[in-house]
Enzyme design. Sequence first.
Site, PDB file in Angstrom:
ATOM      1  N   THR A 116       0.841  -1.191   0.000  1.00 45.46           N
ATOM      2  CA  THR A 116       0.000   0.000   0.000  1.00 45.46           C
ATOM      3  C   THR A 116       0.880   1.246   0.000  1.00 45.46           C
ATOM      4  OG1 THR A 116      -1.723   1.226   1.196  1.00 45.46           O
ATOM      5  CG2 THR A 116      -0.145   0.025   2.535  1.00 45.46           C
ATOM      6  N   ASN A 117       0.339   2.330  -0.525  1.00 47.07           N
ATOM      7  CA  ASN A 117       1.044   3.619  -0.439  1.00 47.07           C
ATOM      8  C   ASN A 117       0.465   4.490   0.657  1.00 47.07           C
ATOM      9  OD1 ASN A 117       3.033   3.521  -2.525  1.00 47.07           O
ATOM     10  ND2 ASN A 117       1.353   3.483  -3.991  1.00 47.07           N
ATOM     11  N   ASN A 118      -0.489   3.935   1.399  1.00 45.30           N
ATOM     12  CA  ASN A 118      -1.186   4.708   2.431  1.00 45.30           C
ATOM     13  C   ASN A 118      -0.459   4.557   3.778  1.00 45.30           C
ATOM     14  OD1 ASN A 118      -2.949   5.565   4.437  1.00 45.30           O
ATOM     15  ND2 ASN A 118      -4.775   4.934   3.270  1.00 45.30           N
ATOM     16  N   ASP A 130      -8.088  -5.086   0.507  1.00 46.60           N
ATOM     17  CA  ASP A 130      -9.070  -4.342  -0.268  1.00 46.60           C
ATOM     18  C   ASP A 130     -10.394  -4.415   0.488  1.00 46.60           C
ATOM     19  OD1 ASP A 130      -9.238  -2.838  -2.775  1.00 46.60           O
ATOM     20  OD2 ASP A 130     -10.835  -4.235  -3.268  1.00 46.60           O
TER      21      ASP A 130
HETATM   22  P1  IMP Z   1      -9.657   0.427   0.451  1.00 47.12           P
HETATM   23  O1  IMP Z   1      -9.661  -0.862  -0.312  1.00 47.12           O
HETATM   24  O2  IMP Z   1      -9.284   0.260   1.886  1.00 47.12           O
HETATM   25  O3  IMP Z   1      -8.871   1.505  -0.259  1.00 47.12           O
HETATM   26  O4  IMP Z   1     -11.174   0.943   0.487  1.00 47.12           O
HETATM   27  C1  IMP Z   1     -11.903   1.232  -0.688  1.00 47.12           C
HETATM   28  C2  IMP Z   1     -12.995   2.232  -0.385  1.00 47.12           C
HETATM   29  O5  IMP Z   1     -13.955   1.649   0.510  1.00 47.12           O
HETATM   30  C3  IMP Z   1     -12.527   3.498   0.320  1.00 47.12           C
HETATM   31  O6  IMP Z   1     -12.117   4.464  -0.609  1.00 47.12           O
HETATM   32  C4  IMP Z   1     -13.779   3.936   1.060  1.00 47.12           C
HETATM   33  O7  IMP Z   1     -14.670   4.620   0.199  1.00 47.12           O
HETATM   34  C5  IMP Z   1     -14.430   2.618   1.425  1.00 47.12           C
HETATM   35  N1  IMP Z   1     -14.006   2.199   2.787  1.00 47.12           N
HETATM   36  C6  IMP Z   1     -13.051   1.304   3.112  1.00 47.12           C
HETATM   37  N2  IMP Z   1     -12.944   1.154   4.426  1.00 47.12           N
HETATM   38  C7  IMP Z   1     -13.853   1.998   4.965  1.00 47.12           C
HETATM   39  C8  IMP Z   1     -14.200   2.306   6.315  1.00 47.12           C
HETATM   40  O8  IMP Z   1     -13.661   1.789   7.304  1.00 47.12           O
HETATM   41  N3  IMP Z   1     -15.182   3.217   6.457  1.00 47.12           N
HETATM   42  C9  IMP Z   1     -15.816   3.826   5.419  1.00 47.12           C
HETATM   43  N4  IMP Z   1     -15.510   3.581   4.158  1.00 47.12           N
HETATM   44  C10 IMP Z   1     -14.530   2.670   3.921  1.00 47.12           C
END
Ligand code: IMP
Length: 199
Positions: free
Chosen positions: A7-9, A68
């Site tokens: 991840t880059n986060n 993800d």
């Molecule tokens: P990622 O895979 O963690 O980048 O999440 C993808 C997308 O899901 C994010 O950009 C948010 O819109 C949504 N998302 C992921 N986790 C959460 C959370 O804990 N709360 C609210 N939205 C989330």
Amino acid sequence: MRLVFATNNDNKVREINHILGDNFSLLSLGDLGLNEDIPENEPTIEGNALHKARYIYNRLNIPVFADDTGLEIDALNGLPGVHSARFAGDTKDSAANIEKVLCMMKDAVNRSARFRTVIALIIDDNEFLFEGVVKGTIISEKRGKEGFGYDPVFVPEGQDRTFAEMLLGEKNQISHRAIAFEKLKTFLNNYPETYNKPG
Ligand code: IMP
């Protein structure tokens, strides 16, 4: 054990470092000088997590995991799901994403939904998946200022506040991501001793 988190986060890396504890030395893509965005074009949450982990494993051949997450709403047949980040467009605008969801759900009686996180781990050429799920309800107006993404409209089952009305520490005790990462931690802590020995 040295592990790459694909991840880059940096916020995520800090959060997960805290969960995994001192037995693990976690490296982000930035630590490895890889600042490119890994494509996330797979049709499923599992597919995206696996793709990101394989992308790095194929280059570096060291233990790697990727995560993800998606919000799956029953009345929308599982949407936004794998499209959660870009539901209202490529700018990844959370307010616009929420607006789109609420608009699509304006007549929905069934408000049930769930957040689902999948972690893909690749270690010694083997692939493992870990899932964390939190069930809840989509309310019709935003509440709360904490958190991110869809937090202001998601009330977890058994709670009366949205994720955005909880402090980060509270959310992290019950969140989909925390559940999935606790499973990863348990797995890694029990991974064959021999793997941890030098040479
Ligand atoms: P990622 O895979 O963690 O980048 O999440 C993808 C997308 O899901 C994010 O950009 C948010 O819109 C949504 N998302 C992921 N986790 C959460 C959370 O804990 N709360 C609210 N939205 C989330």
